[in-house]
Write an enzyme that holds these catalytic residues in place. Structure first.
Site, PDB file in Angstrom:
ATOM      1  N   ASP A 145      -3.591 -36.576 -49.511  1.00 32.34           N
ATOM      2  CA  ASP A 145      -4.766 -37.235 -49.745  1.00 32.34           C
ATOM      3  C   ASP A 145      -5.747 -36.619 -48.996  1.00 32.34           C
ATOM      4  OD1 ASP A 145      -4.058 -39.070 -52.457  1.00 32.34           O
ATOM      5  OD2 ASP A 145      -2.595 -39.072 -50.947  1.00 32.34           O
ATOM      6  N   ASN A 149      -3.885 -35.932 -58.663  1.00 28.83           N
ATOM      7  CA  ASN A 149      -4.703 -36.116 -59.875  1.00 28.83           C
ATOM      8  C   ASN A 149      -6.118 -35.601 -59.756  1.00 28.83           C
ATOM      9  OD1 ASN A 149      -4.618 -38.179 -57.778  1.00 28.83           O
ATOM     10  ND2 ASN A 149      -5.874 -39.431 -58.862  1.00 28.83           N
ATOM     11  N   HIS A 203       3.385 -36.315 -55.859  1.00 29.30           N
ATOM     12  CA  HIS A 203       2.138 -36.744 -55.397  1.00 29.30           C
ATOM     13  C   HIS A 203       2.107 -38.094 -55.718  1.00 29.30           C
ATOM     14  CE1 HIS A 203      -2.188 -37.529 -54.624  1.00 29.30           C
ATOM     15  NE2 HIS A 203      -2.511 -38.267 -55.578  1.00 29.30           N
ATOM     16  N   HIS A 205      -3.110 -48.386 -55.801  1.00 31.10           N
ATOM     17  CA  HIS A 205      -2.586 -47.984 -56.940  1.00 31.10           C
ATOM     18  C   HIS A 205      -1.435 -48.721 -57.351  1.00 31.10           C
ATOM     19  CE1 HIS A 205      -5.651 -44.772 -57.227  1.00 31.10           C
ATOM     20  NE2 HIS A 205      -5.221 -44.299 -56.206  1.00 31.10           N
ATOM     21  N   HIS A 263      -0.772 -40.379 -53.020  1.00 34.21           N
ATOM     22  CA  HIS A 263      -1.733 -41.134 -53.902  1.00 34.21           C
ATOM     23  C   HIS A 263      -2.258 -42.331 -53.457  1.00 34.21           C
ATOM     24  CE1 HIS A 263      -3.394 -41.560 -57.746  1.00 34.21           C
ATOM     25  NE2 HIS A 263      -2.637 -42.487 -58.308  1.00 34.21           N
ATOM     26  N   ASP A 264      -1.541 -43.329 -52.823  1.00 28.78           N
ATOM     27  CA  ASP A 264      -2.061 -44.583 -52.241  1.00 28.78           C
ATOM     28  C   ASP A 264      -2.476 -44.142 -50.752  1.00 28.78           C
ATOM     29  OD1 ASP A 264      -2.876 -46.757 -53.475  1.00 28.78           O
ATOM     30  OD2 ASP A 264      -0.846 -47.368 -53.916  1.00 28.78           O
ATOM     31  N   HIS A 265      -3.860 -44.477 -50.194  1.00 24.91           N
ATOM     32  CA  HIS A 265      -4.221 -43.948 -49.226  1.00 24.91           C
ATOM     33  C   HIS A 265      -3.641 -44.753 -47.955  1.00 24.91           C
ATOM     34  CE1 HIS A 265      -7.631 -41.732 -51.481  1.00 24.91           C
ATOM     35  NE2 HIS A 265      -6.245 -41.374 -51.935  1.00 24.91           N
TER      36      HIS A 265
END
Ligand SMILES: *[C@@H]1O[C@H](CO)[C@@H](O)[C@H](O)[C@H]1NC(C)=O
Length: 334
Positions: free
Chosen positions: A48, A94, A188, A197, A223-225
Site C-alpha cells: 500500500d 484494488n 493484496h 477493512h 490492504h489494511d494500512h
C-alpha cells in the site's frame, strides 16, 4: 503503483521458466528464484505505497534499505556482484484496478528493469518455499456491484465467476504439486484483519478452504494500512498483514475469532528470513525500530497430521453413509 504488495528478496537472480514447461497445472506462470549461499531466503514485504512520498511513504522506503544491507553477505561472493540483487514481485491491489491494469502488467516494464515482476497470479519457486501470488481484487463483489464513483478495469477478467473458478482450480493444482517445505500465499486483500477493512468475506469463503486443504503456512497481504499477525485457530495458517507503506493510523480495532498475535496501526513493513524449517519475522516502523520479532517453526506438520486424521474420519463417515444408502437402494430395488 498504488496499493500493491512487493516481495523484495536480497538473493541473486530470477530465472524465467516458460509457461509451456513442466506440469499439468502450468496455467499459472512459474518463476524460479535461488536461495542465498546458506540456503535461506531474505525478503521484505511492503504494501500500500503510492502517495508520492507522502504519509511517511519516503520514511518507509528509506528504512527498507536497512535490513537489506544487514542481510548482505559479509564475504563478497564474486567480483561481479558486490551487493545482492533485489527483485520485486508484485500483486495488484484494488487501487491498481482503478487505473489501466494492462499498462501495469505490460512486459515493457520488465524490459526497462528486469528486477520488476508484476502479473495477476503467478508462482515464485525457491528450494525452500513456494510463493503463490493470487489476484484477489476480482473476488470482492462490491467492486463489481457497487463501484460508487470508481471505474474498475475488468478487461481480461470479466466474467467474474469464470475467472475466479479457473484461478482457484489452477491454484489448487499448483498447491497440490508443491513439494517445497513452506507454502506461502500472497494476495493484496486481507483474509483476517482487525483494522479498518477487516476480513474479506469472499476470500474466507472461496480462497481459504483451498489454502487449508493444502496446508499453506502463511497468507501475506496488504490492504489494511497497518502491520498484523493473526493465527488461525483451526489450521496452521498465519495471517500476516504488511500494509503500512504509506497512509496509516486508522484508529480502528475490531477483534475476530482468530488469535491476534500482533497489531501495529502505524506505517512500516515486514522482513522475513526463511530457512528450511523455521522462519524469522520482523515488523519495522518508520524509524527502523523492530516493533515485533518472531521466530516460528513449521507448524504445518502438526496440523497436517491432525487434518489427515480428520479427513480420514470424514471419508470413513462418507463411506459408511454411502454403504447405508446402497443398502437402502438395494432394498427398494428388491
Ligand atoms: C509518521 O510517523 C510518525 C511516527 O510513527 C507518526 O507520529 C506520524 O503521525 C506519521 N505521519 C503520518 C502523516 O502518518
Amino acid at each position: 503503483m498504488a496499493s500493491a504488495l512487493a516481495l523484495v528478496s536480497s538473493s541473486l537472480f530470477l530465472t524465467f521458466l516458460s509457461s509451456s514447461s513442466s506440469s499439468s497445472s502450468a496455467e499459472l506462470l512459474r518463476f524460479e528464484h535461488p536461495t542465498k549461499h546458506d540456503g535461506s531466503l531474505s525478503l521484505i514485504v511492503v504494501g500500500d505505497w503510492g502517495r508520492k512520498g507522502e504519509c511517511n511513504q519516503s520514511q518507509v522506503a528509506k528504512q527498507t534499505a536497512w535490513p537489506e544491507s544487514k542481510t548482505r553477505p559479509s564475504r563478497s561472493p564474486s567480483p561481479t556482484s558486490t551487493r545482492p540483487r533485489v527483485f520485486r514481485s508484485n500483486v495488484l491491489g484494488n487501487h491498481d484496478y482503478r487505473g489501466d491494469v494492462l499498462a501495469q502488467l505490460s512486459p515493457v516494464l520488465r524490459k526497462i528493469d528486469s528486477r520488476w515482476l508484476c502479473l495477476r497470479s503467478f508462482i515464485l519457486q525457491t528450494e525452500i518455499a513456494d510463493f503463490f501470488f493470487v489476484d484477489t481484487t476480482p473476488f470482492v463483489l462490491k467492486y463489481w456491484r457497487r463501484p460508487k464513483d470508481h471505474h474498475y478495469d475488468w478487461r481480461e477478467v470479466s466474467p467474474r465467476n469464470q475467472y475466479i473458478n479457473t484461478l482457484l482450480q489452477d491454484l489448487d493444482g499448483a498447491l497440490k504439486e508443491s513439494i517445497a517445505p513452506w507454502k506461502f500465499v500472497v494476495g493484496h486483500h486481507t483474509m483476517r484483519s482487525v483494522s479498518k477493512h477487516g476480513d474479506t468475506e469472499e476470500l474466507l469463503e472461496k480462497l481459504l478452504p483451498v489454502l487449508k486443504e493444502h496446508g499453506v503456512d502463511i497468507y501475506i497481504n496488504g490492504h489494511d494500512h497497518c502491520l498484523e499477525h493473526i493465527s488461525s485457530k483451526d489450521s496452521s495458517i498465519q495471517y500476516l498483514t504488511s500494509g503500512g507503506g504509506s497512509n496509516a493510523w486508522r484508529g480502528t480495532y475490531t477483534p475476530n475469532d482468530d488469535e491476534l498475535q500482533f497489531f501495529y496501526d502505524g506505517q512500516g513493513f515486514m522482513a522475513m528470513e526463511v530457512m528450511a524449517a523455521s522462519v524469522k519475522i520482523k515488523f519495522y516502523d518508520v524509524f527502523g525500530q523492530v516493533q515485533r520479532a518472531e521466530f516460528n517453526k513449521a507448524l504445518r506438520y502438526v496440523y497436517q497430521a491432525k487434518n489427515r486424521e480428520m479427513r480420514i474420519s470424514r471419508v470413513e463417515e462418507k463411506e459408511k453413509g454411502r454403504n447405508a444408502e446402497d443398502r437402502q437402494i438395494g432394498r427398494v430395488r428388491r
